[in-house]
Design a protein around this motif. Structure first.
Motif, short mmCIF file in Angstrom:
data_model
loop_
_atom_site.label_atom_id
_atom_site.label_comp_id
_atom_site.label_asym_id
_atom_site.label_seq_id
_atom_site.Cartn_x
_atom_site.Cartn_y
_atom_site.Cartn_z
N CYS A 252 25.25 -27.35 45.23
CA CYS A 252 25.96 -28.38 44.47
C CYS A 252 25.52 -29.75 44.94
O CYS A 252 25.58 -30.06 46.14
CB CYS A 252 27.47 -28.21 44.65
SG CYS A 252 28.44 -29.54 43.91
N GLN A 253 25.07 -30.58 44.03
CA GLN A 253 24.55 -31.90 44.37
C GLN A 253 25.52 -33.04 44.03
O GLN A 253 25.18 -34.21 44.22
CB GLN A 253 23.22 -32.14 43.65
CG GLN A 253 22.12 -31.18 44.06
CD GLN A 253 21.79 -31.27 45.54
OE1 GLN A 253 21.60 -32.37 46.08
NE2 GLN A 253 21.72 -30.13 46.20
N ARG B 37 29.90 -38.41 49.46
CA ARG B 37 30.51 -37.26 50.11
C ARG B 37 30.46 -36.05 49.18
O ARG B 37 30.66 -36.15 47.98
CB ARG B 37 31.97 -37.56 50.50
CG ARG B 37 32.08 -38.54 51.65
CD ARG B 37 31.49 -37.94 52.92
NE ARG B 37 31.54 -38.82 54.06
CZ ARG B 37 30.54 -39.53 54.55
NH1 ARG B 37 29.36 -39.50 53.93
NH2 ARG B 37 30.68 -40.26 55.63
N SER B 38 30.18 -34.89 49.76
CA SER B 38 30.15 -33.66 48.98
C SER B 38 31.56 -33.27 48.56
O SER B 38 32.56 -33.77 49.09
CB SER B 38 29.52 -32.53 49.80
OG SER B 38 30.41 -32.14 50.85
N VAL B 39 31.65 -32.33 47.63
CA VAL B 39 32.96 -31.87 47.18
C VAL B 39 33.70 -31.20 48.34
O VAL B 39 34.92 -31.38 48.50
CB VAL B 39 32.80 -30.90 45.99
CG1 VAL B 39 34.16 -30.37 45.54
CG2 VAL B 39 32.11 -31.62 44.83
N ASP C 241 34.86 -27.54 39.09
CA ASP C 241 33.84 -26.54 38.79
C ASP C 241 32.86 -26.36 39.94
O ASP C 241 32.12 -25.37 39.98
CB ASP C 241 33.09 -26.93 37.51
CG ASP C 241 32.42 -28.29 37.61
OD1 ASP C 241 33.04 -29.22 38.17
OD2 ASP C 241 31.28 -28.44 37.10
N CYS C 242 32.85 -27.30 40.89
CA CYS C 242 31.96 -27.19 42.04
C CYS C 242 32.54 -26.31 43.15
O CYS C 242 31.82 -25.89 44.06
CB CYS C 242 31.67 -28.57 42.62
SG CYS C 242 30.73 -29.65 41.53
N LEU C 243 33.85 -26.06 43.10
CA LEU C 243 34.52 -25.33 44.16
C LEU C 243 34.34 -23.82 43.98
O LEU C 243 34.39 -23.30 42.87
CB LEU C 243 36.00 -25.67 44.19
CG LEU C 243 36.36 -27.11 44.57
CD1 LEU C 243 37.84 -27.37 44.35
CD2 LEU C 243 35.99 -27.40 46.02
#
Length: 255
Positions: free
Chosen positions: A170-171, A183-185, A235-237
């Motif tokens: 995930c970017q 910061r990333s998710v 949706d990234c989790l």
């Protein structure tokens, strides 16, 4: 390496700092096995209990992580007085929050952070290392908060060694409510975890500090901001990430 038999809550009895029944020793044992396997990919061997204990030390943990990730964070040792302050604060926190005591007993190497912009720091790339700037030692409440803050990160890092919280690759990058960008998710999820846990610290332990009402208001606003970001990036989790986000939202909604 990820465990696929069950999610985090089912495998370990909940989430660190959220659930009194969280099985911290089970997570440590699983993380030790993963670290040992990573260290011995060429010549797999069955580790002894003593060898598994070794990979849970800060130095060995960082060395193994460097097989995959390399990050240098310049730091010096704490002064003897600062180390004593940190040790005393950890003892006091464990006494005040018995359900946190096993989490606060995680082997940690404390180092002195030379940074004008942060009170403390830690990184997934350097497990079980906590960096404290001189202003973190300004008073008891500040030190307590920074220690709890960083221990929250350390335990989610341990979880992430086994179960990713956002989808690999995930970017998406987000800006925290504090204004910290890129910061990333998963890092936003970690920030919400800190806000909820530190809120309990101020609610139950630091109730004589005159800054308490302001700090609780700030933490509530910060948690709401993190929740809004995670809603956009849901949706990234991974399923575990969504479960943790839901649990944190439940805690954040409590009065």
């Amino acid at each position: 390496m990820a465990l696929t038999r069950a999610g985090v809550a089912a495998e370990f009895g909940g989430w660190p700092f959220l659930d009194p029944g969280f099985r911290s020793r089970r997570l440590l044992a699983a993380a030790a096995c993963v670290r040992w396997a990573r260290q011995h990919t060429a010549t797999p061997t069955r580790p002894t209990p003593a060898q598994l204990s070794t990979v849970l030390g800060p130095g060995e943990a960082a060395r193994i992580r460097r097989l995959d990730l390399h990050l240098d964070l310049p730091a010096d040792p704490l002064t003897l007085y600062q180390q004593a302050q940190a040790d005393d604060a950890m003892t006091g926190l464990a006494a005040a929050f018995p359900d946190w005591a096993p989490l606060l007993a995680l082997p940690i190497r404390f180092l002195r952070l030379d940074d004008d912009h942060a009170l403390s720091a830690s990184a997934f790339a350097i497990p079980q290392h906590v960096y404290l700037a001189d202003p973190a030692f300004a008073d008891t409440a500040t030190l307590d908060e920074q220690l709890v803050h960083e221990l929250c990160h350390q335990w989610l890092y341990l979880v992430e060694e086994l179960h990713p919280l956002h989808h690999p690759g995930c970017q998406r990058r987000l800006t925290l409510p504090s204004g910290t960008p890129n910061r990333s998710v998963a890092e936003v999820l970690g920030a919400l975890h800190v806000a909820v846990t530190v809120h309990r610290l101020w609610q139950e332990r630091l109730n004589d500090d005159p800054r308490r009402p302001t700090r609780l208001t700030q933490l509530n606003a910060y948690a709401a901001g993190c929740t809004a970001l995670l809603t956009v990036a849901a949706d990234c989790l991974t399923p575990d990430g969504r479960d943790l986000a839901h649990r944190l939202q439940q805690h954040a909604d409590q009065p």
